[in-house]
Structures are given as C-alpha cells and as structure tokens.
Motif scaffolding. Sequence first.
Motif, PDB file in Angstrom:
ATOM      1  N   GLN A  41      -4.605 -40.502   8.402  1.00  0.00           N
ATOM      2  CA  GLN A  41      -5.573 -41.225   9.215  1.00  0.00           C
ATOM      3  C   GLN A  41      -5.368 -42.709   8.960  1.00  0.00           C
ATOM      4  O   GLN A  41      -4.666 -43.103   8.030  1.00  0.00           O
ATOM      5  N   SER A  42      -5.978 -43.532   9.784  1.00  0.00           N
ATOM      6  CA  SER A  42      -5.877 -44.970   9.585  1.00  0.00           C
ATOM      7  C   SER A  42      -6.724 -45.381   8.377  1.00  0.00           C
ATOM      8  O   SER A  42      -7.923 -45.074   8.314  1.00  0.00           O
ATOM      9  N   VAL A  43      -6.090 -46.039   7.417  1.00  0.00           N
ATOM     10  CA  VAL A  43      -6.784 -46.485   6.203  1.00  0.00           C
ATOM     11  C   VAL A  43      -6.546 -47.982   6.036  1.00  0.00           C
ATOM     12  O   VAL A  43      -5.406 -48.445   6.076  1.00  0.00           O
ATOM     13  N   SER A  44      -7.624 -48.721   5.860  1.00  0.00           N
ATOM     14  CA  SER A  44      -7.503 -50.161   5.632  1.00  0.00           C
ATOM     15  C   SER A  44      -7.635 -50.459   4.146  1.00  0.00           C
ATOM     16  O   SER A  44      -8.431 -49.826   3.445  1.00  0.00           O
ATOM     17  N   VAL A  45      -6.833 -51.402   3.668  1.00  0.00           N
ATOM     18  CA  VAL A  45      -6.867 -51.798   2.261  1.00  0.00           C
ATOM     19  C   VAL A  45      -7.571 -53.145   2.164  1.00  0.00           C
ATOM     20  O   VAL A  45      -7.022 -54.160   2.583  1.00  0.00           O
ATOM     21  N   PRO A  46      -8.802 -53.173   1.648  1.00  0.00           N
ATOM     22  CA  PRO A  46      -9.554 -54.434   1.572  1.00  0.00           C
ATOM     23  C   PRO A  46      -8.834 -55.495   0.748  1.00  0.00           C
ATOM     24  O   PRO A  46      -8.136 -55.168  -0.222  1.00  0.00           O
ATOM     25  N   ASP A  47      -8.993 -56.744   1.130  1.00  0.00           N
ATOM     26  CA  ASP A  47      -8.442 -57.841   0.342  1.00  0.00           C
ATOM     27  C   ASP A  47      -9.038 -57.810  -1.062  1.00  0.00           C
ATOM     28  O   ASP A  47     -10.236 -57.557  -1.230  1.00  0.00           O
ATOM     29  N   GLY A  48      -8.215 -58.058  -2.054  1.00  0.00           N
ATOM     30  CA  GLY A  48      -8.702 -58.110  -3.433  1.00  0.00           C
ATOM     31  C   GLY A  48      -8.900 -56.760  -4.086  1.00  0.00           C
ATOM     32  O   GLY A  48      -9.425 -56.685  -5.204  1.00  0.00           O
ATOM     33  N   LEU A  49      -8.461 -55.679  -3.412  1.00  0.00           N
ATOM     34  CA  LEU A  49      -8.692 -54.353  -3.998  1.00  0.00           C
ATOM     35  C   LEU A  49      -7.887 -54.144  -5.275  1.00  0.00           C
ATOM     36  O   LEU A  49      -8.350 -53.475  -6.197  1.00  0.00           O
ATOM     37  N   ALA A  50      -6.685 -54.713  -5.348  1.00  0.00           N
ATOM     38  CA  ALA A  50      -5.880 -54.573  -6.569  1.00  0.00           C
ATOM     39  C   ALA A  50      -6.594 -55.215  -7.760  1.00  0.00           C
ATOM     40  O   ALA A  50      -6.647 -54.639  -8.851  1.00  0.00           O
ATOM     41  N   GLU A  51      -7.164 -56.399  -7.523  1.00  0.00           N
ATOM     42  CA  GLU A  51      -7.885 -57.082  -8.600  1.00  0.00           C
ATOM     43  C   GLU A  51      -9.142 -56.310  -8.983  1.00  0.00           C
ATOM     44  O   GLU A  51      -9.464 -56.159 -10.169  1.00  0.00           O
ATOM     45  N   LEU A  52      -9.864 -55.809  -7.982  1.00  0.00           N
ATOM     46  CA  LEU A  52     -11.066 -55.026  -8.252  1.00  0.00           C
ATOM     47  C   LEU A  52     -10.726 -53.776  -9.054  1.00  0.00           C
ATOM     48  O   LEU A  52     -11.437 -53.427 -10.006  1.00  0.00           O
ATOM     49  N   THR A  53      -9.648 -53.115  -8.690  1.00  0.00           N
ATOM     50  CA  THR A  53      -9.247 -51.907  -9.407  1.00  0.00           C
ATOM     51  C   THR A  53      -8.947 -52.228 -10.868  1.00  0.00           C
ATOM     52  O   THR A  53      -9.326 -51.474 -11.769  1.00  0.00           O
ATOM     53  N   GLY A  54      -8.283 -53.353 -11.107  1.00  0.00           N
ATOM     54  CA  GLY A  54      -8.010 -53.769 -12.481  1.00  0.00           C
ATOM     55  C   GLY A  54      -9.292 -53.976 -13.271  1.00  0.00           C
ATOM     56  O   GLY A  54      -9.401 -53.573 -14.432  1.00  0.00           O
ATOM     57  N   LYS A  55     -10.289 -54.595 -12.633  1.00  0.00           N
ATOM     58  CA  LYS A  55     -11.570 -54.824 -13.310  1.00  0.00           C
ATOM     59  C   LYS A  55     -12.281 -53.508 -13.603  1.00  0.00           C
ATOM     60  O   LYS A  55     -12.896 -53.337 -14.663  1.00  0.00           O
TER      61      LYS A  55
END
Length: 204
Positions: free
Chosen positions: A71-85
């Motif tokens: 399905q269409s999935v959007s990757v929010p800006d800053g998600l990599a940084e949020l995941t790290g936190k």
Amino acid sequence: MPAKAGKERRCILSGEVMPAEQLVRFVAGPDGGLVPDLAEKLPGRGLWVEARRDVFEKAAKKGLFSRAARQSVSVPDGLAELTGKLLAKRALESLSLARRAGVLVSGLDRVLELIGKGKALAVVEAADAGADGKRRLRARLKALERQDLPVVTGPGAEQFGLALGRPNVIHAALTDRRMKEKVLADLARWTMWEQVGSGGKGSE
C-alpha cells in the motif's frame, strides 16, 4: 508481542533474515504514515529493517516500505531521528527497570566483586569510560579467565547515571538472565542505530 529470543525476521532492504532483536519493526498507521513499533504490539503488517539509520534511510528512499506493506506508505520527515530517540528511551528505561528490580549493580568495585563470585552475567560499560577503568575490568576478566563475559557499550556516564538515579555511572553488572537479554538487546539496537554516549568525565 515483542520479539522473543530466537525469532527471526527479514530486513526489507537487504532481504537478509536475522534475529528480530537486530531489527526495528515499523507499521503503516491508519493515515498511511510510517510508525516505529519498538514494543512490537501495533496491529498491521510488520515492516522490518535492520536497526541502522542508514539502512532505514535507504529503504525509505527506495520506496521499500510501500512495497513491503502493499500500500502507499509515507515516511514523515525526521522519522529516523525520532526512532533513534525512541530507541534511546527504551534502552535507558530497560536499565532503570533492571536497577529497580535489583539485578543491575553499579560501581566498578562491586562489578569486579560480582565477577569474582561468578554472579555477573554481563557488564554494561559507559560509552565514555576512562582507560583506567577499562583496564581494571579487562585485567580482572583475564585473571579469572572470564573473557567470554559480555561487556557491552552503554550510554554516556551522565545518561547512565540518570537512568539509575545516581551520579555518573561507568560500569554496571547484570545478574539476571532474562533481564540481561532484554537490556542487551535494547542497548544493541540503540548502538546500531547511531553512536551513543556523550562527552565528559565520569566517576564510579
């Protein structure tokens, strides 16, 4: 349910099957936005990537989350940084939980004592540990022929201390097998995602 030891999942970027503790699960939210699911409890198709920021970013750039989710999935800006936190928060909470349960003992002298008694199952060492403490620990392990004892990199001394509710912590020993597995898995995923630790001198 959180991944159990021994469970394996496939990374959507490399296609490699590896222990689930080495990957991070994501799911597509109701709005189609990608959401990290560190507790592995959210409903939906699990989208697993190796717990490395660069792997996540490559998978996002190639549109692999949409392909894997079908399905269409959007990757929010800053998600990599949020995941790290979120990985950092989870690892620190695991350390705090182990301390409250009485199965994480801090202070180099106490750690060395537990190693000598055969009660230490793993040692967590601050990312900014000094050379003298590292040398003492490894000399003790060598003298006791315990070089097989896991010594893993933890947070910086200041963060380590905050997690345990005391001033800077450099070394701590885990004495419970089940909690050891959880703490080491959470620390490993955080460490893999990005370099952990902060500057500054610590103390035992």
